[in-house]
Design a protein around this motif. Structure first.
Motif, mmCIF file in Angstrom:
data_model
loop_
_atom_site.group_PDB
_atom_site.id
_atom_site.type_symbol
_atom_site.label_atom_id
_atom_site.label_comp_id
_atom_site.label_asym_id
_atom_site.label_seq_id
_atom_site.Cartn_x
_atom_site.Cartn_y
_atom_site.Cartn_z
ATOM 1 N N GLY A 166 -28.134 47.211 82.834
ATOM 2 C CA GLY A 166 -29.048 46.082 82.965
ATOM 3 C C GLY A 166 -29.327 45.435 81.619
ATOM 4 O O GLY A 166 -29.342 44.208 81.497
ATOM 5 N N ASP A 167 -29.514 46.263 80.594
ATOM 6 C CA ASP A 167 -29.720 45.738 79.247
ATOM 7 C C ASP A 167 -28.485 44.988 78.772
ATOM 8 O O ASP A 167 -28.588 43.948 78.100
ATOM 9 C CB ASP A 167 -30.048 46.876 78.278
ATOM 10 C CG ASP A 167 -31.486 47.357 78.400
ATOM 11 O OD1 ASP A 167 -32.299 46.650 79.027
ATOM 12 O OD2 ASP A 167 -31.795 48.441 77.875
ATOM 13 N N ALA A 168 -27.314 45.520 79.084
ATOM 14 C CA ALA A 168 -26.069 44.862 78.672
ATOM 15 C C ALA A 168 -25.978 43.471 79.288
ATOM 16 O O ALA A 168 -25.596 42.496 78.611
ATOM 17 C CB ALA A 168 -24.865 45.709 79.084
ATOM 18 N N LEU A 169 -26.331 43.330 80.568
ATOM 19 C CA LEU A 169 -26.317 42.025 81.220
ATOM 20 C C LEU A 169 -27.323 41.073 80.566
ATOM 21 O O LEU A 169 -27.016 39.904 80.296
ATOM 22 C CB LEU A 169 -26.649 42.175 82.704
ATOM 23 C CG LEU A 169 -25.567 42.745 83.617
ATOM 24 C CD1 LEU A 169 -26.138 43.022 85.001
ATOM 25 C CD2 LEU A 169 -24.379 41.799 83.715
ATOM 26 N N ALA A 170 -28.534 41.584 80.320
ATOM 27 C CA ALA A 170 -29.589 40.738 79.757
ATOM 28 C C ALA A 170 -29.225 40.245 78.361
ATOM 29 O O ALA A 170 -29.378 39.053 78.044
ATOM 30 C CB ALA A 170 -30.911 41.496 79.732
ATOM 31 N N ILE A 171 -28.757 41.141 77.521
ATOM 32 C CA ILE A 171 -28.484 40.759 76.131
ATOM 33 C C ILE A 171 -27.201 39.945 76.010
ATOM 34 O O ILE A 171 -27.119 39.015 75.202
ATOM 35 C CB ILE A 171 -28.432 42.012 75.234
ATOM 36 C CG1 ILE A 171 -29.768 42.758 75.303
ATOM 37 C CG2 ILE A 171 -28.116 41.628 73.794
ATOM 38 C CD1 ILE A 171 -30.991 41.911 74.986
ATOM 39 N N ALA A 172 -26.186 40.262 76.821
ATOM 40 C CA ALA A 172 -24.954 39.466 76.786
ATOM 41 C C ALA A 172 -25.233 38.024 77.188
ATOM 42 O O ALA A 172 -24.761 37.075 76.542
ATOM 43 C CB ALA A 172 -23.899 40.084 77.703
ATOM 44 N N THR A 173 -26.011 37.837 78.248
ATOM 45 C CA THR A 173 -26.331 36.470 78.679
ATOM 46 C C THR A 173 -27.281 35.788 77.696
ATOM 47 O O THR A 173 -27.174 34.577 77.472
ATOM 48 C CB THR A 173 -26.944 36.473 80.095
ATOM 49 O OG1 THR A 173 -28.037 37.404 80.151
ATOM 50 C CG2 THR A 173 -25.903 36.887 81.121
ATOM 51 N N MET A 174 -28.178 36.543 77.100
ATOM 52 C CA MET A 174 -29.068 35.979 76.088
ATOM 53 C C MET A 174 -28.262 35.405 74.928
ATOM 54 O O MET A 174 -28.498 34.282 74.472
ATOM 55 C CB MET A 174 -30.036 37.038 75.577
ATOM 56 C CG MET A 174 -30.966 36.547 74.479
ATOM 57 S SD MET A 174 -31.879 37.869 73.642
ATOM 58 C CE MET A 174 -30.604 38.452 72.517
ATOM 59 N N ARG A 175 -27.295 36.187 74.451
ATOM 60 C CA ARG A 175 -26.490 35.744 73.310
ATOM 61 C C ARG A 175 -25.601 34.562 73.694
ATOM 62 O O ARG A 175 -25.380 33.644 72.893
ATOM 63 C CB ARG A 175 -25.675 36.910 72.767
ATOM 64 C CG ARG A 175 -26.550 38.026 72.203
ATOM 65 C CD ARG A 175 -25.749 39.217 71.705
ATOM 66 N NE ARG A 175 -25.015 38.880 70.488
ATOM 67 C CZ ARG A 175 -24.337 39.777 69.776
ATOM 68 N NH1 ARG A 175 -24.321 41.056 70.161
ATOM 69 N NH2 ARG A 175 -23.689 39.422 68.690
ATOM 70 N N ALA A 176 -25.101 34.571 74.919
ATOM 71 C CA ALA A 176 -24.277 33.449 75.379
ATOM 72 C C ALA A 176 -25.090 32.161 75.448
ATOM 73 O O ALA A 176 -24.558 31.065 75.228
ATOM 74 C CB ALA A 176 -23.681 33.771 76.746
ATOM 75 N N ARG A 177 -26.380 32.264 75.732
ATOM 76 C CA ARG A 177 -27.255 31.095 75.796
ATOM 77 C C ARG A 177 -27.667 30.617 74.413
ATOM 78 O O ARG A 177 -28.348 29.606 74.279
ATOM 79 C CB ARG A 177 -28.527 31.423 76.581
ATOM 80 C CG ARG A 177 -28.350 31.683 78.055
ATOM 81 C CD ARG A 177 -29.712 31.927 78.701
ATOM 82 N NE ARG A 177 -29.602 32.495 80.030
ATOM 83 C CZ ARG A 177 -29.343 31.804 81.123
ATOM 84 N NH1 ARG A 177 -29.173 30.504 81.035
ATOM 85 N NH2 ARG A 177 -29.271 32.415 82.299
#
Length: 323
Positions: A166-177
């Motif tokens: 879940g953290d991986a999804l949150a941080i990966a999308t955060m960085r992509a944004r």
């Protein structure tokens, strides 16, 4: 081995087992993870996270992490969903459903509704052949060889894997944004980061009668009274239009008296000209750095026209959470 040593051994054994299982996760990231990230990034609605039991507790944290890092999200309890909360889901949303077995009975009832609404499902599960996985657009694999619980019953390694993915999804999308510190601060206005990045000088400065100020024709005695009245450590000398001519500090007062100056001396003869000034539109954290860089504790605040509008010292900044 005594009781204390046994407790330490139990703790170390659990941590070793959870770390060993978690170390397998990076190699599992692939097309499904990328697909899940794109679903989250491209959704026009919200990310709805759901899970029951320990999965639900982890799901709440995942939803909170997504929401605070740029992906609007909320947690929906599966049981409540079956009694009305499904109405919170809209066609443009994305669902993240968490179940290690992938066979949660509540999801068996929820999935047809999501399918009819064309809401894509991201499954976080340990069983890639489960009903949940088969109904999902993306499957995030959290499978383990064994739980750290000696009976294999209490979710330990599996719940840790869920949290990490879940953290991986949150941080990966955060960085992509390209989600910035300022963006993060807007969703955490009460935190220390919010105080640093959102507050400007004009938000924390002293105003009105709290500004220590005197006219240019005043004496050192009047400056001393104003210093005592406000306790800022500084008094601003300005004209009738509030343009600053100089500043005078309590340190200046002590040095003047040690040099045999008098309280009757005109302030214009002993003030510091023009004195350091802070723009009201600066961020508060910039003001704190400026005060430290100039080795001063306080400064007047001016508007774009250069007129006195406030005053600020380091203590004011610290009280506002700027440190």
């Amino acid at each position: 081995m005594n009781d204390n040593q046994q407790l330490l051994a139990y703790g170390r054994e659990l941590l070793t087992l959870e770390i060993n299982e978690a170390q397998k996760l990076p190699d599992r990231l692939g097309d499904d993870f990328v697909r899940a990230c794109h679903l989250i990034l491209n959704t026009q609605g919200k990310v709805v996270v759901s899970g029951i039991g320990k999965s639900g507790h982890i799901g709440k944290k995942i939803a909170a992490s997504l929401a605070s890092t740029g992906s609007p999200a909320f947690f929906m309890h599966p049981s409540e969903a079956l009694h009305g909360d499904l109405g919170m889901i809209e066609k443009n949303d994305v669902a993240i459903l968490i179940s290690y077995s992938g066979q949660a009975k509540e999801f068996a009832l929820i999935l047809p509704t999501l399918a009819s609404m064309e809401v894509p499902v991201i499954a976080i599960t340990g069983r890639k052949d489960s009903p949940l996985a088969q109904a999902a657009v993306s499957v995030i694999d959290i499978s383990i060889e064994k739980e750290a619980c000696p009976m294999g019953l209490a979710p330990t390694c599996s719940s840790t894997n869920t949290l990490l993915m879940g953290d991986a999804l949150a941080i990966a999308t955060m960085r992509a944004r390209k989600f910035s510190e300022e963006d993060f601060a807007r969703s955490h206005p009460a935190g220390s980061l919010g105080a640093k990045l959102l507050n400007h000088v004009k938000d924390v400065m002293r105003t009105g009668a709290r500004i220590p100020k005197i006219q240019t024709d005043a004496t050192v005695f009047e400056a001393m009274l104003e210093l005592s009245r406000t306790g800022l450590g500084l008094v601003v000398v300005c004209d009738s239009h509030y343009y600053i001519k100089g500043v005078f500090t309590d340190g200046d007062l002590r040095r003047l008296l040690l040099k045999n100056g008098t309280l009757k001396d005109p302030i214009e003869q002993v003030m510091i000209t023009p004195g350091y000034q802070l723009p009201e539109q600066w961020k508060a954290v910039e003001a704190l750095k400026a005060l430290h860089d100039h080795n001063i504790n306080a400064a007047p605040v001016v508007n774009n026209a250069g007129q006195l509008v406030g005053a600020l010292n380091i203590h004011d900044l610290h009280q506002a959470g700027i440190c």
